[in-house]
Design a protein around this motif. Structure first.
Motif, mmCIF file in Angstrom:
data_model
loop_
_atom_site.group_PDB
_atom_site.id
_atom_site.type_symbol
_atom_site.label_atom_id
_atom_site.label_comp_id
_atom_site.label_asym_id
_atom_site.label_seq_id
_atom_site.Cartn_x
_atom_site.Cartn_y
_atom_site.Cartn_z
ATOM 1 N N ARG A 151 49.135 35.661 79.517
ATOM 2 C CA ARG A 151 48.247 34.654 78.888
ATOM 3 C C ARG A 151 47.965 34.868 77.594
ATOM 4 N NH1 ARG A 151 45.394 34.105 84.003
ATOM 5 N NH2 ARG A 151 43.898 35.640 83.092
ATOM 6 N N ARG A 152 47.367 36.364 77.413
ATOM 7 C CA ARG A 152 47.299 36.753 76.185
ATOM 8 C C ARG A 152 48.204 36.806 75.083
ATOM 9 N NH1 ARG A 152 44.537 41.702 77.692
ATOM 10 N NH2 ARG A 152 46.689 42.945 77.057
ATOM 11 N N ARG B 218 42.070 30.507 66.987
ATOM 12 C CA ARG B 218 41.872 31.477 68.012
ATOM 13 C C ARG B 218 43.310 31.294 69.072
ATOM 14 N NH1 ARG B 218 37.292 30.152 71.808
ATOM 15 N NH2 ARG B 218 38.670 28.372 72.626
ATOM 16 N N PRO C 27 38.893 30.363 86.772
ATOM 17 C CA PRO C 27 38.747 29.835 85.021
ATOM 18 C C PRO C 27 38.937 28.222 85.209
ATOM 19 C CG PRO C 27 40.947 31.008 85.747
ATOM 20 C CD PRO C 27 39.952 31.026 86.905
ATOM 21 N N VAL C 28 39.771 27.727 86.006
ATOM 22 C CA VAL C 28 39.793 26.165 85.842
ATOM 23 C C VAL C 28 38.459 25.503 86.117
ATOM 24 C CG1 VAL C 28 41.034 24.330 87.208
ATOM 25 C CG2 VAL C 28 42.385 26.198 86.513
ATOM 26 N N LEU D 235 36.624 30.747 79.606
ATOM 27 C CA LEU D 235 37.298 31.115 78.017
ATOM 28 C C LEU D 235 37.991 32.378 78.039
ATOM 29 C CD1 LEU D 235 37.904 29.743 75.143
ATOM 30 C CD2 LEU D 235 36.375 31.606 74.680
ATOM 31 N N ASN E 151 47.121 23.716 83.399
ATOM 32 C CA ASN E 151 46.595 25.024 84.062
ATOM 33 C C ASN E 151 47.449 25.847 84.597
ATOM 34 O OD1 ASN E 151 43.783 24.451 82.957
ATOM 35 N ND2 ASN E 151 43.304 23.282 84.812
ATOM 36 N N ARG F 244 31.613 21.126 80.602
ATOM 37 C CA ARG F 244 31.274 21.786 79.113
ATOM 38 C C ARG F 244 30.324 22.806 79.012
ATOM 39 N NH1 ARG F 244 29.739 17.382 75.054
ATOM 40 N NH2 ARG F 244 29.603 19.313 73.846
ATOM 41 N N PHE G 103 36.953 20.103 74.587
ATOM 42 C CA PHE G 103 35.626 20.612 74.226
ATOM 43 C C PHE G 103 35.476 22.056 73.582
ATOM 44 C CE2 PHE G 103 34.930 17.755 77.692
ATOM 45 C CZ PHE G 103 34.376 16.604 77.110
ATOM 46 N N ASP H 154 46.966 39.794 88.956
ATOM 47 C CA ASP H 154 45.848 39.018 88.099
ATOM 48 C C ASP H 154 45.959 39.912 86.548
ATOM 49 O OD1 ASP H 154 43.217 37.688 87.602
ATOM 50 O OD2 ASP H 154 42.865 39.778 87.170
ATOM 51 N N ASP H 155 46.025 41.161 86.553
ATOM 52 C CA ASP H 155 46.281 41.914 85.181
ATOM 53 C C ASP H 155 47.356 41.537 84.439
ATOM 54 O OD1 ASP H 155 44.019 43.255 85.593
ATOM 55 O OD2 ASP H 155 44.794 45.189 85.543
ATOM 56 N N PHE I 144 41.235 23.276 73.908
ATOM 57 C CA PHE I 144 40.515 22.344 74.870
ATOM 58 C C PHE I 144 39.999 21.040 74.142
ATOM 59 C CE2 PHE I 144 40.524 26.959 76.189
ATOM 60 C CZ PHE I 144 40.791 26.908 77.494
ATOM 61 N N LEU J 180 46.307 29.804 84.667
ATOM 62 C CA LEU J 180 45.185 29.982 85.045
ATOM 63 C C LEU J 180 44.755 29.320 86.471
ATOM 64 C CD1 LEU J 180 43.199 28.183 81.905
ATOM 65 C CD2 LEU J 180 43.298 30.318 82.606
ATOM 66 N N ASP J 181 45.814 28.717 87.139
ATOM 67 C CA ASP J 181 45.846 28.442 88.387
ATOM 68 C C ASP J 181 47.147 28.647 88.988
ATOM 69 O OD1 ASP J 181 44.970 26.995 90.535
ATOM 70 O OD2 ASP J 181 44.673 25.010 89.602
ATOM 71 N N HIS K 253 35.412 24.817 73.570
ATOM 72 C CA HIS K 253 35.192 26.060 74.269
ATOM 73 C C HIS K 253 34.971 27.283 73.255
ATOM 74 C CE1 HIS K 253 34.617 24.724 78.293
ATOM 75 N NE2 HIS K 253 36.019 24.004 78.291
ATOM 76 N N ALA L 184 46.939 37.972 82.999
ATOM 77 C CA ALA L 184 46.151 37.930 81.884
ATOM 78 C C ALA L 184 46.812 38.313 80.987
ATOM 79 C CB ALA L 184 44.959 38.933 82.180
ATOM 80 N N THR L 185 47.874 39.475 80.846
ATOM 81 C CA THR L 185 48.543 39.711 79.676
ATOM 82 C C THR L 185 49.611 38.814 79.181
ATOM 83 O OG1 THR L 185 48.627 42.164 80.763
ATOM 84 C CG2 THR L 185 49.958 41.829 78.950
ATOM 85 N N PHE M 177 45.686 28.183 74.169
ATOM 86 C CA PHE M 177 45.067 26.883 74.860
ATOM 87 C C PHE M 177 44.070 26.404 73.770
ATOM 88 C CE2 PHE M 177 45.535 29.457 78.828
ATOM 89 C CZ PHE M 177 45.854 28.488 79.678
ATOM 90 N N LYS N 135 39.041 34.308 80.164
ATOM 91 C CA LYS N 135 40.077 34.469 80.938
ATOM 92 C C LYS N 135 41.297 33.701 80.129
ATOM 93 C CE LYS N 135 38.420 35.632 85.541
ATOM 94 N NZ LYS N 135 38.469 35.267 86.872
ATOM 95 N N ALA N 136 40.972 32.599 79.848
ATOM 96 C CA ALA N 136 42.110 31.715 79.296
ATOM 97 C C ALA N 136 42.782 32.595 77.786
ATOM 98 C CB ALA N 136 41.585 30.379 78.852
ATOM 99 N N VAL N 137 41.828 33.238 77.292
ATOM 100 C CA VAL N 137 42.483 33.748 76.066
ATOM 101 C C VAL N 137 42.905 35.419 76.357
ATOM 102 C CG1 VAL N 137 41.121 32.812 74.231
ATOM 103 C CG2 VAL N 137 40.208 34.874 75.380
ATOM 104 N N GLY N 138 42.881 35.686 77.640
ATOM 105 C CA GLY N 138 43.774 36.953 78.181
ATOM 106 C C GLY N 138 42.869 37.961 78.711
ATOM 107 N N ALA N 139 41.457 37.786 79.224
ATOM 108 C CA ALA N 139 40.791 38.928 79.885
ATOM 109 C C ALA N 139 41.177 38.708 81.251
ATOM 110 C CB ALA N 139 39.593 38.385 79.744
ATOM 111 N N SER N 140 41.421 39.934 81.990
ATOM 112 C CA SER N 140 41.859 40.043 83.189
ATOM 113 C C SER N 140 40.260 40.111 83.965
ATOM 114 C CB SER N 140 42.635 41.520 83.685
ATOM 115 O OG SER N 140 41.884 42.447 83.109
#
Lengths: 401, 227
Positions: free
Chosen positions: B84-85, B157, A394-395, A310, B52, A401, B94, B77-78, B92, B57-58, B96, B81-82, B90, A312-317
Motif C-alpha cells: 500500500r505504501r 499525499r 480500515p474500511v 488513514l 478497497n 467522516r 472526505f 499484514d506487514d 477520498f 484495505l479489505d 481524510h 502495508a508495504t 488513495f 493504514k491506507a497510507v501504509g502503516a502496518s
C-alpha cells in the motif's frame, strides 16, 4: 518509522488535546507524588528512630537481669528467682578483652528539693564511665568522679531542665540538694541533649550507683552498659559477657545481653517494612492512574478511528499502529511520572521544613522505582487500547467522516 | 501492455445479522498498466468495496488478486502495508487529512511511516506543494484550507511515494464545480504521466472521461465499456 518521528507525532496529539493531556498527567502525577511523599515520611520515621538509638552511644552492649525466654514449657513448680545483677558482676566484666568502659546502672524515681523547691524526677545511679558511653556532655562543672563503684559518694550531676527548675538564675554548682533522706552536692550540670530511649536527658539526676542502691534500698542493678573498643569484636564481647556472668551465677544463664546493633537492625527492619507497606498502598493510586490512562486512551482510539484508518491506507502496518499508541501511553506516563516526582520532592521538602525533628527526605531508590512502576503501568494499560487501534478495520474506520 | 491488476473470481461477503450480503460476487477484471477506469453504479452496489479490495484495505472472501503478477491475498499484514505504501495512493471523498497536522505534515505522513529521512521528506513535500500551488498554505491546518486545497493536499499525499496506482473514491464528490474540475485535471495529468487511475463515481459526465467504464450492480459487473 524512527523514534524521533514517533515522538514528534505523539506530541502533536498531545498538543491537540491539551485538557485531556493535563488531566491524565495530573492523575499520574498524584499517584507518583503520593508514593514519593509517603516513602519520604516512612524513611523520615526510620531515620529518626535510628538517630535516637545512635545518640545512646555507639558500640554498646546492654546487660539486663533475667532471661527473656519464650519456651512452650510450663513455669517451674518451685519458683526460682534469677540472681540479682550486682556491681560485683559489673566489676568482674573488666577482665574481658575488648571492653573499654563499663557502667553499672540503677534507675528510680524520687523527689528532690533545694530550699523548699521540690519536684519528682528520675534518678540514675551511674559511674564515671557513663558519660563516655552515653555521650553526656557537661555545661558546667564535672561528671561523677572515677571512684570504686562500690563506694557511695554524696555528689550529683543534674540535667539542664532540673537546674533551671530548682535554681533558676542562681548558681547551682556546690549547692546541696536533698533526695529523700540523703544530701548530695551538685558537681555538674549536663548540656541540654533532648530525649533518648524515652528518657528526657534534661530531667534526670545522676548520682553514684552505690548511692542509688542505698537510696532505693536494693542490692541489684537495672542494667550494665558496656562500651567495646570497636564494632568488629562486639559479638565476641557479648558472648564473653554472657559466659562470665553465667559462671558467676552458678552456671545459670539468667541475664539477657543485647547489642545496640541488634536493636537497631530490628527497628530498621520493622520501619523499613512499614515504609514498603506505605509505598505499596500509595502505588494503588498509580494503578488507578493506569486504569484512567487506559480509559482515556480507549476513548482517544475511538475518536481517532478516521486517522487510524488513514494511517493504514497510507501504509502503516498494524504493528506500527500498535507501537504508535503504546509509545503515546508510555510518553504520557513518563511525563506524568516526572511531574509527580518533582511534586513529591517539593511536598517532602515542605514537610521537612514544617517538622524539622523528622529527617523527611525521599530515598534515592523511590525515584527510580516510582518512575518505572509508572512507566510500566502506562505501557501495560496502553497495550489494550493500542491493540484496539491496531485491529481496527480500515474500511469501516474510513467509512465515517 | 501488461495487466497491473488482475482479479479472478473475487468475492466479498458480509454477515449482517442473519443475512449473508454479497458485496462483491465473483468479479473478474483486468486493468492495464497506465489505464484509466471509472467504476460506476448505484450506492451500495459494491463499488467502494471493489476499490478497497484493489487497495488491499479489505481481504476477499474468495478469489485471487494478482498485483503486478503477484498473488496478494496470501500476504501478511506487514507485507500488504508495504505494498500500500509503495504502490498505491488513495484519494477520498472526505479528504481524510489528519486535523491536527499542517498541510506539509499531512503530505509527509506516508514518508514518515516509510522512515524516509527529514531532508528528503521536505524536498519531496516542497515539490508537490509547488506543483499543486499550495506552498503558501503549507503550514496551515486542514480546517484553515478550502475544500479544493484540502483535496490537493490529499492528492499530494497520495502521490508522494510515487505509486503505480491511484485509487480515487468520489474525489470531487465534496467539491464545487470549479474545484472539482481542477482536481480532475490534476488526477488525469497523473494518469497521462503513466499512473494507473481507478476512480469510483456516480457522475456519468465524469465517468465518460475515463478510457474504460464498468458498472456494478449488486456486486456484479453488468457493463464494461471501452473507449
Amino acid at each position: 518509522m524512527t523514534l524521533i518521528d514517533t515522538l514528534h507525532y505523539t506530541l502533536t496529539t498531545f498538543r491537540a488535546h491539551r485538557l485531556r493531556l493535563s488531566l491524565m498527567l495530573l492523575a499520574t502525577a498524584i499517584g507518583v507524588a503520593s508514593v514519593v511523599i509517603l516513602t519520604s515520611l516512612g524513611e523520615g520515621a526510620r531515620n529518626y528512630v535510628i538517630n535516637e538509638f545512635s545518640s545512646m552511644g555507639s558500640n554498646l552492649i546492654i546487660v539486663f537481669p533475667g532471661k527473656a525466654e519464650t519456651t512452650g514449657a510450663l513455669p517451674p513448680v518451685v519458683g526460682e528467682a534469677p540472681n540479682d545483677l550486682t556491681i560485683d558482676d559489673a566489676m568482674a566484666l573488666k577482665r574481658i578483652l575488648g571492653i573499654t568502659h563499663i557502667a553499672p546502672i540503677n534507675i528510680g524515681s524520687a523527689p528532690i528539693d533545694w530550699r523548699r523547691r521540690e519536684r519528682e524526677t528520675t534518678i540514675i545511679g551511674g559511674n564515671h564511665a557513663l558519660a563516655t558511653i552515653q555521650n553526656i556532655e557537661l555545661a558546667e562543672g564535672e561528671f561523677l568522679p572515677d571512684i570504686d563503684p562500690r563506694k557511695t559518694s554524696p555528689v550529683a550531676v543534674i540535667g539542664a531542665k532540673i537546674r533551671e527548675d530548682l535554681f533558676g538564675n542562681q548558681p547551682a554548682l556546690g549547692e546541696w540538694i536533698r533526695i529523700e533522706d540523703y544530701r548530695f552536692r551538685v558537681i555538674g550540670v549536663t548540656r541540654s541533649a533532648g530525649t533518648a530511649m524515652g528518657i528526657n536527658r534534661d530531667e534526670i539526676v545522676i548520682i553514684p550507683v552505690a548511692s542509688a542502691q542505698q537510696l532505693f534500698n536494693t542490692p541489684s542493678l537495672f542494667r550494665i552498659l558496656i562500651h567495646t573498643r570497636n564494632r568488629e569484636n562486639i559479638e565476641q564481647v557479648r558472648d564473653d559477657t554472657v559466659a562470665m556472668i553465667t559462671k558467676r551465677h552458678d552456671g545459670e544463664e539468667d541475664v539477657t545481653v543485647i547489642t545496640q546493633d541488634a536493636v537497631l537492625s530490628a527497628f530498621d527492619r520493622i520501619l523499613g517494612a512499614l515504609t514498603m507497606t506505605v509505598a505499596g498502598i500509595a502505588s494503588v493510586s498509580l494503578l488507578v492512574a493506569g486504569v484512567l490512562i487506559m480509559n482515556v486512551m480507549l476513548i482517544s482510539v475511538s475518536q481517532r478511528r478516521g486517522e487510524i484508518g488513514l494511517l493504514k491506507a497510507v501504509g502503516a502496518s498494524s504493528r506500527q499502529i500498535l507501537w504508535l499508541f503504546i509509545s503515546e501511553a508510555a510518553l504520557l506516563s513518563l511525563l506524568g511520572g516526572l511531574i509527580g516526582i518533582a511534586l513529591g520532592i517539593g511536598v517532602s521538602e515542605l514537610l521537612a521544613q514544617l517538622y524539622p525533628t523528622l529527617p523527611i527526605a525521599p530515598p534515592g531508590w523511590v525515584i527510580g522505582a516510582a518512575l518505572s512502576i509508572c512507566l510500566g503501568s502506562g505501557i501495560l494499560f496502553g497495550v489494550l487500547p493500542a491493540k484496539h487501534a491496531a485491529r481496527l478495520d480500515p474500511v469501516t474506520a474510513l467509512a465515517r467522516r | 501492455m501488461s495487466p497491473i491488476i488482475q482479479l479472478n473470481g473475487i468475492a466479498r461477503h458480509f454477515q449482517v445479522g442473519e443475512q449473508r450480503v454479497k458485496a462483491l460476487d465473483h468479479i473478474d477484471l483486468t486493468i492495464e498498466q497506465g489505464g484509466y477506469m471509472a467504476v460506476m453504479g448505484p450506492s451500495g452496489s459494491g463499488k467502494s468495496t471493489l476499490l478497497n479490495m484493489i487497495g488491499l484495505l479489505d481481504r476477499p472472501t474468495a478469489g485471487e488478486y494478482l498485483l503486478n503478477g503477484h498473488e496478494t491475498t496470501a500476504l501478511s499484514d506487514d507485507e500488504q502495508a508495504t505494498v500500500r505504501r509503495e504502490q498505491i495512493g488513495f484519494v477520498f471523498q472526505f479528504f481524510h487529512l489528519v486535523p491536527r497536522l499542517s498541510a506539509r505534515e499531512n503530505i509527509e505522513l506516508p514518508m514518515l511511516l516509510a522512515g524516509i529521512d527529514p531532508t528528503e521528506r521536505h524536498q519531496r513535500a516542497n515539490k508537490l506543494l509547488t506543483d499543486y500551488r499550495i506552498t503558501d498554505r503549507a503550514d496551515h491546518r486542514p480546517d484553515q484550507l478550502s475544500g479544493g486545497q484540502r483535496q490537493r493536499v490529499a492528492i499530494a499525499r497520495a502521490t508522494v511515494m510515487q505509486p503505480k496506482i491511484i485509487l480515487a473514491d468520489e474525489p470531487t464528490g465534496n467539491l464545487d464545480r470549479s474545484n472539482g474540475h481542477e482536481v480532475m485535471e490534476i488526477i488525469e495529468q497523473l494518469n497521462r504521466e503513466g499512473i494507473t487511475l481507478i476512480m469510483v463515481t456516480h457522475d456519468p459526465e465524469l465517468g465518460a472521461r475515463a478510457h474504460e467504464q464498468i458498472r456494478i450492480v449488486d456486486g456484479q459487473i453488468t457493463e464494461h465499456l471501452r473507449r
